[in-house]
Structure formats: structure tokens, C-alpha cells
Enzyme design. Structure first.
Site, PDB file in Angstrom:
ATOM      1  CB  THR A 111      -0.928   0.017   1.222  1.00 56.89           C
ATOM      2  OG1 THR A 111      -0.145  -0.307   2.375  1.00 56.89           O
ATOM      3  CG2 THR A 111      -2.042  -0.979   1.069  1.00 56.89           C
ATOM      4  CB  THR A 187       3.578  -3.594   6.624  1.00 57.85           C
ATOM      5  OG1 THR A 187       2.175  -3.803   6.704  1.00 57.85           O
ATOM      6  CG2 THR A 187       3.878  -2.209   6.123  1.00 57.85           C
ATOM      7  CG  ASP A 188       0.433  -8.329   6.676  1.00 56.33           C
ATOM      8  OD1 ASP A 188       0.424  -7.229   7.264  1.00 56.33           O
ATOM      9  OD2 ASP A 188      -0.596  -8.977   6.402  1.00 56.33           O
ATOM     10  CE  LYS A 266       2.087  -5.145  10.200  1.00 49.08           C
ATOM     11  NZ  LYS A 266       1.249  -5.317   9.022  1.00 49.08           N
TER      12      LYS A 266
END
Lengths: 465, 665
Positions: A111, A187-188, A266
């Protein structure tokens, strides 16, 4: 991405919704007046999300709101023309300045830059130097930007194929003379990719910076712009020739942190400041004006074009998260299925229960490589502390010091992609390439502060500064 | 004759008539925002309605404009980008979770809020949608940390009866409330986040009101309709309205966030006046040959010229290294003094823009050559005129501040001057206490709407709709009519009709055949008095009140005892709710039957015996004392005036036995 195959013309409509449109000769993007059993509505027929039910049609009213109307309540529809949305970020040519460093931005999805996908109802990546310049013109202050879209996948669909492709393209770009590499990434699993690239692209002469955003760039308060600006600045100007993750430091729009690719994780499903260096301090911090390093043990930028690219990978590795009461058949099933490497995330200092020992013995006998990491994330595996740890080691389990479980998983996959020799694999695993194992844990490496404690509250009150 | 450019284009506010407003083609619409009475906020489970200006932490955000779903940038968004604000959110652990400052995705929409909004949509007779789609409405001013407000509409095209006609209701929205602003200085703006996320409905009317007074009345009607559901919040800030105003030839202007209805008429008047004044200025400019295509401005840094100035604001700025910048507006001479609203001139239009967009927030933030004598010296103006190559019919405006800000300021002044040749620019305006308004931001359009990808659509099921219909209160105007027909005092009925007690009154009128006048006094005035006395009458359930009224209707309580009974129950029961059984038990404990003749006589006898005349200086003092004793015993059982009359008779006609006995003694 959505795996649902759909007929483009139906734009997500099916069943009663599609019938209602067909019955009144209306298609998506038509400006229509709809008479339903509850009243009249005027608007543009929008595509419908494939995951929504098939009993409603979606209308965009003149006031900008979307509404859903029940297909079975529609009595009449009159078309007054057509207005199809043309979504494009105001594109402008990215300025070229020969004095500025040349940066390549590889797109993988995610994103960092995105637009709306009507059918899935979600955001999809949009991406070109012009589009990026149109939305984040500050980028031109730092570099000449070239972009290359390698794939458009969400983070969770990144895998060996993508790691290898990325590694090769980075190697080629370095040979071509770029001054820095930026990778736009969901980001995951950014920390998995960062670890993979640390092993697959060794000794790069320039920074390789992974960046993403926790809030899509279609939101005014998105972290995308600051993350991207900081990542580009780092790639263009910093002296750190390593694989780094550049993401928000605090949740406030202040600065980003630069994390080593092998020590980052994360840690929150949605916070902007989700990426943390675990068991160590970050390499540095960066804001649009300044890069500040916190340590000097990083690899420095070089002018040569040498880089070792080794995109080996075995898919026969798994990560087993131990839980109390685990039965040995879990691990036995893995062995029987043909897994060649198992990373265990054990409790505490690296423990599993007694019944599992039987399976560990079988794993050793079957030649499966078993390594131990800790669920606590912070701290070292300590298999000498208790008798049980020594027993496990006797069963062939090798402790991985303070390597993070996900990093261990990636590293073992990479190692087994290169060799199956027990000693060689062990040597690879225990030889730190990018600080995945560190000799020392600094006193300020472990920081999980707790709210409500007075001094922490005092700190939070002024954190924006 | 007065020069038309020197006076307001309208008669004084007090002299304006309906015909005057008709002549200028005044049209007003409303957007009434009303917080809903729910336990939690709309998209998270933080408590709603809890306010505190205290805070535990601060978070800093910046806002960037994004494209709309249809691929357009919104004008407001672009304006806010120019302002480059540091936006600071103050968060308090009791009122805010990570959702409000956009670090956690939304949770399911609050069901109670949907139900309350659905009820109001039915009362407003809207065409209901079948599926709610959550949209993001962009707000780049920082009033929402995400940069957008989650909002949805439940229906369109309804109406309300108003006087002898209908007022169109364009739509009803359900959305989350925004932050409360703490301050806005220079490039920094701070907000409190406690109110953020509170469920709010927005009722948008058609521009069907044609006088300022009507606009206020319609606003009051919508507010009262909301309150008649008993499911909306009360108190300062729980209801806020935007007023849309236009005149013939003007533009729809939104005056945002008017906190009290009584402020509306003067705000509307001033806005109408401002639009007419701007139209006159446009015409005057056209007469001078200045049109959209020929308007000419020029600006330059003039710091060097003003280094020795004695005009304090500029001197202070120059001293700290700030810059002064001058902009020339060709052929604008004299126009900046044109009054636009009471106490405000055309120059204010420029000053507002400079304040909001260039962040030069310390006032005055500009001076101009049309009011030359109040700022720089004549010599300095002369030097500026020379430097800027100004002709006598040109106007100069001077701004000062950070270099970047003075450049933005001149760009905005240029933009505003261009708009002056067109007429009334589309603004959102902020209301001031004196009834005037100032620029807040460019009026946003539909381009700021974006579908919320975090939330799936919500179907309004047939079941839910049935339930909403079943829980609907009676139409407010029907209730009012019933009370009015029965002769209830107007002030009482207006309060009672929107109170949760109106159903009690209705049932008492229809089933117990009690007097509406009495009910008005009891259920409106009396309950308010008890609340003010700190007795918390809200503890009385409607059932409890009905039990009291039923007891009265059956003769168990005298009319005179009703108010006393209410007070006694509240005084003697400390529980949080008082139900009908409590009332019945209480009635049993007390003897509330109207007193019999014999008892009244006996009581008077005893009281008189205990108050021998020799203890009292006058007959009147004795009467007062005895009356007090009587009321303490007989209150609620006999009418006070009747008792006083009887006592008077007894005092005038003493029983012969009494003096004789005393004589003996």
C-alpha cells in the site's frame, strides 16, 4: 490479490443484482434514476465488490455518498448518460538532476502507493515515477527516481519466487550503477523479505531499503509519504550499505527508524510504529532533513559494483510454534511429509515438552535439521540452563542464540537451498551474516514499556517533541 | 446621497421585512448535527459523551490531500495542503483508544446508533436505502486524525411540516463526530480527541427557508424532533448546525458549526449582506474594467524599505528576521473599505485568507493603502507606491512574517482578488459571536468522498426496519396539537412534547381524562423545579408517574397533594430508580385520602388549643402560626385556600367554651 475470476463486464454483479441491471438495460457507470418501492434515487451505478452479496446494486449519489438498493425493490430505472471514473494520480514527469543520486524503486505490491479496486473493494497498488512525483513531490529533492514494478502482490503472497527475482534484479541494478535501492513492500511479511535479501544479496555497495505503509496512501493521514521520503533519502544519501527496513518510529509523523533486515519484526497489526528492532538498537533514524546513525558497526557505502547474489531457497522448511500439551505426532507428521528443516519457537529459553522428545529423536534419525529459537522474541536460547535443554541438544536440536524465529526460518530455507550437509548447514546457520545472531544484547535492546507507570506516562505526554 | 459603496447593502437587521428578504432572493438551508445517546462511540467501544480537557499523551500528524474515488482532488484538500500545519492530538486514556487516532481499523458500527438514526429517518419520511455504505469524507483541517470522517446516509428526499408548508429534507447521514479544537496558532493546531467518534446524525434540508427567522425556527423544529425520540444527547455542543445561505446572484455559503439557534438570524442577515456587497464590488470592478481576464496583481519583498518603520507589528517582524511583502491590486483603490457585514469590510476577506491559509494568525496580519492613515507613515506608503509602481487607482496590501508565509499570503491575496471579479467565492465560513462570519476553508465538494475500504456494506434488514417502526415515537406535531387542544400552557407543552414524559401525559389525558393544564404544570414545571432542587426526578420511571396520576384519578390523592407527593417520594427514596410499586407502597404508608370534615374540624380545634391568643401580638400572627400547624398535618389532603377560609371563620367566631374555660383558670 483476489483469486475470484470474474467477468469484467458484470463488474462484480451477479444473481438478482445483475438481473435487475439487465432487465432495465443499465450497465455500470450509467447515470440512472431508480424507482424503488421506498422512493426515488438518482446516481451513477458503481461496480460491486465481489465479496458483497448479490442482492443489492450500488449507486453513487450526486452528494458523493454511495448507497445500496435492494435489487428486488427496483421498479424502474431510467438512464441519463454515463460517467466512468478515471482514476489517475496527477502524473508529472519526475525531474532529472544529474547532480543527484540515481535510485531505483522496485514495486512488489502493498500500500505504499495505491488506488481503489472496485471489484475487491480494496486498494491496489498504483505506481510510476510520475505518479509518485504527483503525490509525493518531495522525492525529487533527494534523487533521480526510476521505478520498476516486479510484481503486484500483497505482502502475504510474497515467497521464494519473489525473493529470488528481487535478489537478482537488485544485483543487476547495482551492477548497472544505481546509488541506492528502495523496495516498496507490503508490511505483513516485510521482515521475512528483509531477512531473505540479507542472505541472498550479500555485501552490497549501496543501501537496500524496504519500505511500506500501515495506512494506505489513499488516506490523508497515511504514513506512506513520510516512509517513502525517508527511505528514498536513506537510499540516496546514507552511508549504510545494508538491507534495511525504513518505517515510522513513533506513531506521530516525526521520523522513521532504520532497522537491520535480520533484527526487525512487525509487532502490531495496525499501528504505524509497528516495526521494531528486537534484542538490539536500530541502526539509526531518519527524517526529511537528517539521517542519524546510532552505531558505527554497519557496513559502509562503497563505490565499487561488487555484490554477492545467491538466491538459493528450499521450500521444505517449516516453523513450529510450540504450545503446552503438543503431541509428538505434529512433528512426526512434518517429518513424514518430507520437511527437511524445522525451526522450533520454544517456550522460555527454548523448551518443548517431554513427549516431543520422541519426535526429535525421529527427526534426527531421518536427517531433519532442527533448530531452536524462542517465542519470547527477546533474549537468547539457553539450552544449558536446564537438564531438559541438554537432553534436547543430545537429540540433535541446535540452539540459534538470539536469532528471531522468522529470520531462522528464512535462513534455514536459504541454507538448505544451498546444501543438505549437516555440518555445513550448521555452520551457515551459526555464522552471522547480518547480525541475525549478535554476541551481545545491549541494555537498551529490550524495551517494552508499560503504560500507567508514572515515568512512562510522563514520557508519552511529551513524545511528539 | 450616501455613496452606495460606503454602507451595508441592507437595511439594519431590525428593520428588515419578509418582503425585503424576498427582494434579494434569500434562501437558507440547514445541516443539523445531533449527537446520539449511545453507550459507545460509532466505530469503537470507547465511551461516548465523556469529556475532559485533561490528556495523557500527544500525537503529531500531517495531512496530505488524496484523490477521490472519481479521480479528482478536492479544492479543500488542496487548500489545506498549502497551510502546512503540524496537527497535535491530545489523547486521554479514558476517552480514546487506538482507533480514534487511526492506529487500529474500525470495529463494527454501533447498532444502537443505526437504530436511532433509522428511527429519525422514518420520522423525516425519507426514502430509505437498503444497504449502508460507509464513506470517508476528507477533512484535511486535522479535525479528524485519520484525515477523513466515516459517514453514511440512511435516506434521501423526505420532508417536515413547517407552518403551512413542507420543508424538504435532502438526506440523513450518520457519522462520527470530530475533535474539539484547542488552539490554532501559526503552523500548529491542537485538538482534543474525547468527542471524536461520537455518533452523530446530520439532517440536511433543502434551501426552503426564506428569512433568517424562519431558518432558526426550522432548525429548532428539527432539533425538537430529534429530542422527541429521547435518544439524542443534550448539552452544549451536542447539537450544532451549519447554515447555508445564498442570495440571487450569490453562491451557496456554508456557515459552519453554529452552536446556538438564537444566533442564526443575525448570521444569516450578515451573510446575505456580505454576498450583496461582494456582488456590488464585482460590478464596480467591472465598471473599472477589471474582470477575470484583466485583473492584475504584482508582489515583491519590501523588507528593506521598512527596516526603520515605526509601525509596531512590522517593526517587530523585521527585528526577528521576518520579511515584509507588498502586493499591488490594480484598480482596486477604495474598495477594501467597503462594508460587507456589520463591523467588517472587504479587507477582512483578504485578512481571513492570509490568516487561515498562510498561517499568519497574529492580527492584524495585513495593512492596506485604502486605510493608510492607521498603519505606516505617509512617507512609507509613498515609498511603497513608488517601489511597486502603483498608480493612484491601485491598492497596496502589506503582509509580514516568515518569508515562505508572506509568499503564500500574497498568492492567496491574488487568488482572492481574482475571485472578486467573479462574485462570491464558495467558502465554508466560521460564525463569530457578533453575528458576522469569517473564512474557514474552501467549500468542499463531492470529490472529497471516498468509499471506506475497511468496512463492508451493512444491510438494513426487514427485521431491523420493523423494529425501528415499532419503537417510533408519535410525530412531535401530533403530540403538541393534542396538548394544545386541551389547553396546556404553550411553554409547558413545548417542553413536555419532546420530553420522555409526553407519553405519560398522553395516556393521562386519554385514559384517565386528566386536565392537560394540570399535567403541564406537574410533568413540565414541577419536574424541572424538583430537578433544580437537586432531587433527581429522572429517577421516577414513567410507570411511577402513571401510578401517581392513577391514584389521583381514583381519588386516593387530592389535587393539592400531587406536587407534595412527588417531592416526598423523591426525598424519602434514595434509590436510582423509583418504580410504580414504590409509589403504591409509599401511598399506603402515607394517608393521602382527602381529609373528612370531622378530621379537619378536629385538627383545627387542636391547633387553636395549642395556640392561645395571649401568645400572639395580633390576630394575623396567630392565624399564620395555626395555619402552619394545620398544613403540616393536612397537606395533600385538603386545599390550602379552603382551609385558610375555614380557619378565618373559626377565628372570627370563637367557640364560647374556650373563653369560659380560660376565665375559670
Amino acid at each position: 490479490m483476489s483469486d475470484v475470476v470474474s467477468d469484467n463486464r458484470s463488474n462484480g454483479y451477479r444473481g438478482p443484482g445483475l438481473d435487475a441491471l439487465g432487465r432495465h438495460g443499465v450497465s455500470v457507470w450509467c447515470d440512472v434514476e431508480v424507482k424503488t418501492t421506498t422512493g426515488r434515487f438518482r446516481g451513477i451505478v458503481l461496480p460491486r465488490s465481489e465479496t458483497s452479496d448479490d442482492r443489492h446494486i450500488v449507486l453513487k449519489l450526486a452528494n458523493g455518498y454511495n448507497v445500496g438498493l435492494a435489487a428486488d425493490s427496483i421498479e424502474a430505472m431510467t438512464t441519463h448518460g454515463r460517467r466512468e471514473a478515471t482514476y489517475g494520480i496527477a502524473e508529472q514527469d519526475f525531474p532529472i538532476d544529474p547532480r543527484k543520486p540515481n535510485i531505483v524503486l522496485f514495486g512488489t505490491g502493498g500500500t505504499i502507493a495505491s488506488r481503489l479496486d472496485y471489484r475487491s473493494g480494496a486498494v491496489v497498488p498504483a505506481f510510476s515515477p510520475g505518479e509518485l512525483y504527483g503525490s509525493v513531490p518531495e522525492l525529487a529533492d533527494y534523487c533521480n527516481l526510476r521505478t520498476e514494478k516486479l510484481f503486484g502482490v500483497f505482502s502475504e503472497n510474497m515467497g521464494p519466487e519473489q525473493y529470488a527475482c528481487l535478489a537478482r534484479r537488485i544485483g543487476e541494478a547495482i551492477e548497472d550503477g544505481v546509488d541506492g535501492v528502495v523496495i516498496g513492500h507490503g508490511t505483513d511479511t516485510m521482515h521475512h523479505t528483509a531477512a531473505a535479501l540479507t542472505f541472498m544479496v550479500q555485501d552490497p555497495p549501496v543501501p537496500i531499503v524496504l519500505v511500506g505503509s500501515q495506512r494506505s496512501s489513499d488516506r490523508p493521514s497515511s504514513d506512506a509519504a513520510l516512509n517513502l521520503i525517508c527511505a528514498v533519502k536513506t537510499a540516496a544519501e546514507s552511508d549504510i550499505a545494508e538491507v534495511l527496513v525504513c518505517m515510522f518510529g513513533p506513531t506521530s509523523d516525526q521520523y522513521c527508524l532504520l532497522h537491520r533486515g535480520t533484527r526487525v519484526r512487525k509487532m502490531h497489526s495496525s499501528y504505524r510504529s509497528t516495526f521494531r528492532t528486537i534484542g538490539d538498537i536500530p541502526v539509526g533514524m531518519v527524517d526529511p532533513d537528517r539521517i542519524t546513525t546510532f552505531r558505527d558497526d554497519y557496513k559502509h557505502r562503497r563505490s565499487d559494483r561488487k555484490v554477492i547474489v545467491n538466491p538459493a531457497y528450499s521450500e521444505d522448511v517449516t516453523l513450529l510454534y510450540y504450545y503446552p500439551g503438543m503431541k509428538p505426532d505434529v512433528m512426526e507428521a512434518l517429518i513424514e511429509t518430507g520437511y527437511r528443516g524445522i525451526i522450533i519457537a520454544g517456550t522460555g529459553l527454548g523448551h518443548v515438552n517431554k513427549p516431543t522428545y520422541r519426535a526429535l529423536g525421529r527427526a534426527r534419525d531421518a536427517g531433519v535439521h532442527v533448530y531452536m529459537t524462542v517465542q519470547t522474541l527477546w533474549g537468547y536460547v539457553g539450552m544449558y540452563v536446564y537438564e531438559t535443554g541438554r537432553e534436547m541438544m543430545a537429540l540433535g536440536v541446535i540452539p540459534l542464540a538470539n536469532m528471531l524465529p522468522e529470520v531462522a526460518f528464512i535462513k534455514l530455507s536459504w541454507a538448505l537451498g544451498r546444501t543438505d550437509d549437516r555440518d555445513e548447514v550448521k555452520h551457515i546457520m551459526l555464522t552471522s551474516i547480518g547480525d541475525e545472531i549478535t554476541e551481545r544484547e545491549p541494555y537498551n535492546g529490550y524495551l517494552v514499556y508499560q503504560g500507567a507507570v508514572p515515568e512512562i506516562q510522563e514520557f508519552l505526554r511529551t513524545i511528539k517533541r | 446621497m450616501m455613496d452606495p459603496m460606503d454602507a451595508l447593502p441592507l437595511k439594519p437587521f431590525e428593520l428588515m421585512t419578509v418582503d425585503d428578504y424576498a427582494a434579494i432572493g434569500l434562501k437558507c438551508g440547514l445541516e443539523v448535527h445531533q449527537q446520539l445517546l449511545t453507550r459507545s462511540k460509532l466505530f469503537c467501544r470507547c465511551p461516548a459523551g465523556l469529556y475532559s480537557s485533561d490528556y495523557d499523551a500527544e500525537i503529531l500528524r500531517h495531512m496530505r490531500p488524496t484523490l477521490s474515488e472519481m479521480g479528482e482532488y478536492d479544492g479543500t484538500a488542496l487548500m489545506e495542503k498549502k497551510t502546512r500545519k503540524n496537527i497535535i492530538y491530545r489523547v486521554h486514556h479514558a476517552t480514546v483508544c487506538t482507533y480514534e487516532f487511526d492506529d487500529t481499523p474500525p470495529f463494527a458500527m454501533d447498532d444502537d446508533a443505526i437504530d436511532i438514526a433509522l428511527g429519525l429517518a422514518l420520522l423525516l419520511r425519507l426514502n430509505l436505502v437498503d444497504e449502508l455504505h460507509i464513506a470517508r469524507k476528507q477533512y484535511l483541517d486535522g479535525s479528524i486524525p485519520a484525515g477523513f470522517q466515516r459517514t453514511t446516509i440512511l435516506g434521501v428526499d423526505g420532508w417536515l411540516p413547517f407552518k403551512d408548508r413542507r420543508i424538504g429534507i435532502r438526506q440523513l447521514g450518520l457519522e462520527e463526530d470530530s475533535c474539539r479544537e484547542v488552539y490554532d496558532r501559526g503552523h500548529e493546531r491542537a485538538f482534543l480527541t474525547d468527542r471524536l467518534g461520537t455518533p452523530l446524525i446530520e439532517v440536511v434540508t433543502e434551501p426552503d427557508m426564506v428569512t433568517p427567522q424562519e431558518t432558526a425556527e426550522a432548525c429548532s423544529l428539527i432539533g425538537r424532533l430529534c429530542r422527541s425520540t429521547g435518544k439524542v444527547r443534550r448539552g452544549y455542543g451536542a447539537t450544532r448546525q451549519d447554515v447555508n445561505v445564498s442570495v440571487t446572484g450569490g453562491t451557496r455559503i456554508e456557515i459552519k458549526g453554529v452552536p446556538q439557534i438564537w444566533r442564526i438570524p443575525r448570521l444569516v442577515y450578515n451573510e446575505a449582506s456580505r454576498q450583496l456587497a461582494l456582488l456590488r464590488i464585482r460590478d464596480e470592478l467591472a465598471a473599472r474594467g477589471v474582470t477575470r481576464d484583466t485583473v492584475r496583481t504584482a508582489s515583491r519583498d519590501v523588507t528593506a524599505l521598512l527596516e526603520g518603520t515605526s509601525y509596531a507589528p512590522v517593526r517587530a517582524a523585521v527585528t526577528i528576521g521576518h520579511r515584509a511583502r507588498c502586493i499591488l491590486l490594480a484598480k482596486f483603490a477604495g474598495l477594501l473599505n467597503t462594508p460587507t457585514q456589520q463591523y467588517r469590510t472587504f479587507a477582512g476577506e483578504f485578512s481571513d485568507r492570509v490568516r487561515v491559509i498562510a498561517c499568519l494568525t497574529a492580527l492584524p496580519n495585513l495593512v492596506h493603502s485604502d486605510a493608510a492613515s492607521t498603519s505606516l507613515s505617509a512617507r512609507e506608503w509613498q515609498a511603497l507606491r513608488q517601489q511597486m509602481n502603483a498608480d493612484p487607482d491601485d491598492t497596496l496590501i502589506l503582509v509580514w512574517g516568515d518569508r515562505c508565509d508572506t509568499e503564500t499570503a500574497c498568492a492567496e491575496i491574488d487568488a482572492r482578488a481574482r475571485e472578486a471579479t467573479i462574485g462570491v467565492p464558495s467558502d465554508t465560513r466560521q460564525p463569530f459571536k457578533d453575528g458576522t462570519n469569517g473564512f474557514e476553508r474552501v467549500l468542499p465538494g463531492a470529490a472529497r468522498m471516498y468509499p471506506d475500504t475497511d468496512m463492508p456494506p451493512i444491510e438494513i434488514t426487514a427485521n431491523r426496519l420493523r423494529r425501528a417502526r415499532a419503537n417510533l415515537p408519535e410525530f412531535l406535531w401530533h403530540t403538541e396539537a393534542r396538548f394544545r387542544t386541551g389547553g396546556m400552557v404553550e411553554a409547558d407543552l413545548l417542553r413536555l412534547a419532546i420530553s420522555s414524559r409526553s407519553v405519560v401525559a398522553t395516556r393521562a389525558i386519554e385514559e384517565l381524562h386528566l386536565s392537560p393544564v394540570l399535567l403541564g404544570v406537574l410533568l413540565s414545571q414541577r419536574l424541572i423545579a424538583l430537578r433544580r432542587a437537586g432531587l433527581r426526578p429522572h429517577r421516577l420511571t414513567n410507570d411511577a408517574l402513571e401510578a401517581i396520576l392513577t391514584a389521583y384519578a381514583r381519588g386516593r390523592v387530592a389535587r393539592e397533594g400531587l406536587a407534595w407527593l412527588l417531592e416526598q417520594i423523591l426525598r424519602r427514596r434514595s434509590t436510582d430508580t423509583i418504580i410504580d410499586e414504590d409509589v403504591l407502597r409509599f401511598l399506603d404508608e402515607l394517608d393521602m385520602q382527602p381529609a373528612t370534615e370531622a378530621r379537619i374540624e378536629q385538627t383545627i380545634d387542636r391547633a387553636l388549643d395549642a395556640a392561645a391568643p395571649r401568645h400572639f401580638a395580633t390576630r394575623r400572627k396567630r392565624e399564620r402560626y395555626v395555619m402552619g400547624r394545620l398544613m403540616a398535618e393536612l397537606i395533600g389532603r385538603v386545599e390550602g385556600t379552603a382551609l385558610l377560609r375555614r380557619l378565618g371563620e373559626r377565628l372570627d367566631r370563637p367557640r364560647p367554651a374556650v373563653p369560659r374555660e380560660r376565665a375559670k383558670a
